[in-house]
Design an enzyme around this catalytic site. Structure first.
Site, PDB file in Angstrom:
ATOM      1  CG  ASP A 181      -1.856   1.163   1.212  1.00  0.00           C
ATOM      2  OD1 ASP A 181      -1.433   2.290   0.880  1.00  0.00           O
ATOM      3  OD2 ASP A 181      -3.046   0.958   1.506  1.00  0.00           O
ATOM      4  CG  HIS A 182       1.576   4.262  -3.185  1.00  0.00           C
ATOM      5  ND1 HIS A 182       0.335   3.974  -3.668  1.00  0.00           N
ATOM      6  CD2 HIS A 182       1.710   5.593  -3.297  1.00  0.00           C
ATOM      7  CE1 HIS A 182      -0.253   5.096  -4.058  1.00  0.00           C
ATOM      8  NE2 HIS A 182       0.567   6.101  -3.846  1.00  0.00           N
ATOM      9  CG  HIS A 244      -4.100   4.384  -0.929  1.00  0.00           C
ATOM     10  ND1 HIS A 244      -3.172   3.379  -0.870  1.00  0.00           N
ATOM     11  CD2 HIS A 244      -4.294   4.629  -2.260  1.00  0.00           C
ATOM     12  CE1 HIS A 244      -2.806   3.039  -2.105  1.00  0.00           C
ATOM     13  NE2 HIS A 244      -3.484   3.780  -2.960  1.00  0.00           N
TER      14      HIS A 244
END
Ligand code: BG6
Length: 494
Positions: A181-182, A244
């Site tokens: 999950d950047h 996010h």
């Protein structure tokens, strides 16, 4: 380069190595890690793609994209010596045999101790097939570690995520799976935990006694660009909220972990996500707003509506905007709304958290119709990075009147130049085997359950789309969501 490191040798195999993510993020990040001496010399990177390319062709492509994304390219030629290419048909068992031979050869050549990291930066329908073949071909049978790094989307709902998880678990254990999950790689997202748990002044107030609401926004100026095909089946709810947005909520709401060990942090996040109040269908209408952008103007330029975008249906009902009121059923947060909001083609790019505190118990400064301004803690994640606290102070006039004052810390231009990309942090972590900033299966289960409930309620009636012009803060209903509770979105605040 003066390498005095004790880093970890590894073979990094990237599936989807000719794709956009690899060129824009993965190779530039790996190069930067190498250049900063954060990557071992005993490293080999194999790019996997469908196309027949020579190693030299591939290296030329990678080199060009690094040059396009990294300012200082010192040591680039040295880095390129570690990059290889293997053409592979993901559905063909024989291809994996060739990959195994290359992997063994590189292992010997670079002394990699059998450590293997497989990065799946490819279309999600291939995730399961690839992991099955990695095992069947013997690629995962290695003397060192084996790790799987996997991009989103992880399923399209809880059921498909469960099926995918079961399939992947045939080849990798949970502790070997690093689900990206950047947002968890962004420095200011990581800073949420540090701010909360390393300062005495926030944690005592961090509960429903003192906080009235928390707002989490991630707005984008960009539209769907060339990803219409993927986005049509995903939309803002699955593309942004399921991962996010809810991850940021978890970091804001979790209890202090007993240590910074990955298991301890993740178990606190799991507890919060399990406490999310899953909405009944009739509650969704009042607690979630969906939107889709129409044509409009951004920075003086006309832009088209979502339905006119490439690979998007003319009557698409895919939301490009979601706002929602998320409640957490636990002692600390009972009664405190977490408002989340994300959308494409909005007024400005902004990832931000605003924590709004309750009013002081008694207002000494004004008579009963006038309110003091709320105290706010603003965490700026992107593009500005920093923190500010909004207080009331004395106005510089005779008598006692208050005025808002702001204490701000914002990252300096120099610090910013040294800021690393989220992917660089994440790649570094998974080489070290630190899973803290990756999504655990138990977290995914809860976020899908929450999001599925919203999606199912939405499936029952057609939205009236488009409902917000590009370049705005989203549909009107998003503002009503807060005003009904006596709050407002804190727009344009830093
Ligand atoms: C991705 C989504 O995960 O995040 C994209 O798939 C979105 O649709 C992107 O544009 C936003 O990321 P960032 O880091 O620019 O806020």
């Amino acid at each position: 380069m003066n390498k005095t490191h004790n880093h970890i040798p590894a073979l990094i195999t990237i599936f989807g190595a000719t794709g956009d993510l690899s060129h824009r993020k993965l190779f530039p990040s790996l190069f930067h890690l190498f250049q900063q001496d954060n990557l071992d010399d005993r490293i080999a990177i194999v790019g996997i793609g469908r196309r027949q390319l020579t190693v030299d062709d591939f290296r030329a492509q990678v080199k060009a994209s690094i040059q396009a994304h990294v300012h200082d390219t010192k040591h680039l030629d040295q880095f390129m010596q570690h990059v290889f290419y293997q053409q592979l048909d993901v559905n063909n068992e024989a291809s994996y045999q060739e990959l195994l031979d290359l992997s063994n050869e590189l292992d010997r050549q670079f002394c990699l101790d059998g450590n293997r990291l497989f990065y799946l930066a490819m279309a999600p329908q291939f995730f399961g097939v690839v992991t099955d073949y990695l095992k069947a071909s013997g690629l995962t049978k290695t003397t060192g570690f084996k790790r799987l790094v996997i991009e989103k989307p992880f399923g399209t709902d809880l059921k498909s995520a469960e099926a995918l998880n079961q399939q992947i678990r045939r080849s990798f254990k949970e502790e070997e799976i690093f689900r990206i999950d950047h947002y968890l790689g962004k420095d200011m997202v990581q800073n949420i935990e540090v701010l909360r748990f390393s300062n005495a002044m926030f944690e005592p107030l961090w509960n429903n006694k003192y906080i009235s609401n928390i707002q989490v926004t991630s707005s984008e100026v960009l539209g769907v660009e060339d990803r219409g095909g993927y986005y049509e089946s995903s939309g803002a709810l699955k593309d942004m909220v399921q991962n996010h947005m809810l991850q940021m909520v978890a970091l804001l709401a979790m209890e202090p972990p007993i240590s910074l060990h990955s298991d301890d942090i993740r178990s606190e996040k799991v507890k919060v996500l399990k406490s999310l109040n899953v909405l009944e269908p009739e509650e969704v209408r009042h607690n979630f707003v969906r939107g889709q952008y129409d044509a409009g103007e951004i920075d003086g330029q006309s832009v088209i509506g979502y339905r006119e975008e490439d690979k998007v249906a003319e009557d698409s009902t895919t939301p490009t905007f979601v706002a929602g009121k998320v409640m957490i059923n636990n002692f600390r947060w009972a009664g405190v709304p977490f408002y989340i909001r994300t959308g494409k083609r909005m007024k400005r790019k902004c990832i931000q958290v605003v924590v709004e505190f309750k009013e002081v118990p008694m207002n000494l400064y004004y008579d009963k119709d006038q309110h003091l301004d709320s105290n706010l803690l603003v965490i700026n994640i992107q593009p500005n990075e920093g923190v500010s606290i909004h207080l009331n102070g004395k106005k510089y006039v005779q008598g006692i009147e208050t005025e808002p004052v702001q204490l701000s810390y914002s990252m300096s231009a120099q610090d910013k130049m040294n800021t690393v990309d989220a992917y660089e942090n994440l790649l570094y972590d998974c080489l070290k085997g630190d899973a803290t900033n990756f999504t655990h299966w138990e977290e995914l289960k809860s976020t899908w359950k929450f999001v599925d409930a919203v999606q199912e309620a939405w499936n029952k009636f057609e939205p009236e789309f488009p409902n917000y012009p590009s370049g705005t803060n989203g549909p009107l209903e998003s503002h009503l969501l807060l005003s009904r509770d006596g709050f407002k979105w804190w727009e344009d605040i830093q």
